[in-house]
Design a protein around this motif. Sequence first.
Motif, short mmCIF file in Angstrom:
data_model
loop_
_atom_site.label_atom_id
_atom_site.label_comp_id
_atom_site.label_asym_id
_atom_site.label_seq_id
_atom_site.Cartn_x
_atom_site.Cartn_y
_atom_site.Cartn_z
N LYS A 30 0.74 -1.30 0.03
CA LYS A 30 0.18 -0.05 0.17
C LYS A 30 0.96 1.40 0.01
O LYS A 30 0.53 2.21 -0.60
CB LYS A 30 -0.89 -0.02 1.30
CG LYS A 30 -2.30 -1.00 1.28
CD LYS A 30 -3.01 -0.86 2.30
CE LYS A 30 -4.06 -1.72 2.20
NZ LYS A 30 -4.86 -1.74 3.61
N LEU A 34 1.00 4.17 -3.04
CA LEU A 34 0.38 5.54 -2.76
C LEU A 34 1.61 6.40 -3.18
O LEU A 34 1.60 7.59 -3.64
CB LEU A 34 0.27 5.75 -1.25
CG LEU A 34 -0.90 5.31 -0.75
CD1 LEU A 34 -0.95 5.03 0.76
CD2 LEU A 34 -2.23 5.77 -1.42
N LEU A 44 -7.36 4.90 -2.12
CA LEU A 44 -7.02 3.44 -1.33
C LEU A 44 -7.39 3.29 -0.23
O LEU A 44 -7.97 2.04 -0.24
CB LEU A 44 -5.63 3.32 -1.50
CG LEU A 44 -4.77 2.11 -1.14
CD1 LEU A 44 -5.42 1.02 -2.35
CD2 LEU A 44 -3.31 2.13 -1.32
N VAL A 49 -9.18 -4.37 -0.35
CA VAL A 49 -7.98 -4.86 -0.67
C VAL A 49 -8.23 -6.26 -0.19
O VAL A 49 -7.78 -6.55 0.87
CB VAL A 49 -6.74 -4.30 -0.48
CG1 VAL A 49 -5.71 -5.04 -0.86
CG2 VAL A 49 -6.77 -2.77 -0.72
N ASP A 58 -2.72 -5.17 7.20
CA ASP A 58 -1.44 -4.30 6.63
C ASP A 58 -0.31 -5.28 7.33
O ASP A 58 0.50 -5.47 6.52
CB ASP A 58 -1.44 -2.98 6.90
CG ASP A 58 -2.24 -2.00 6.21
OD1 ASP A 58 -2.99 -2.68 5.45
OD2 ASP A 58 -2.22 -1.12 6.48
N VAL A 70 -7.56 -4.77 -5.79
CA VAL A 70 -7.82 -3.54 -5.31
C VAL A 70 -9.06 -3.23 -5.89
O VAL A 70 -9.12 -2.82 -6.91
CB VAL A 70 -6.89 -2.63 -5.52
CG1 VAL A 70 -7.05 -1.25 -4.92
CG2 VAL A 70 -5.41 -3.08 -5.05
#
Length: 77
Positions: A30, A34, A44, A49, A58, A70
């Motif tokens: 992630k 970004l 996002l 996800v 995460d 995504v």
Amino acid sequence: MTAVRFFAAAQEAVGRDAMTTDAATLGELKAALLSAHPALHGLLPRCAVLVDGARVDDEFALAGTQTIDVLPPFAGG
């Protein structure tokens, strides 16, 4: 390498429908997305996800993962 697939507005923000990654964790992926694609900043965090079809946090290790999807929020019903 793990396949990352983008759908709808996420695909538009990234400019392609798929890529590969060697990120160690979902959070690392992630952060890389970004950094590389500023258009994802507002999108996002709202995306689902999915790692091999499941939602994970995460810290999830991506080793052995086949596919990451995504999926931005979809309108309609």
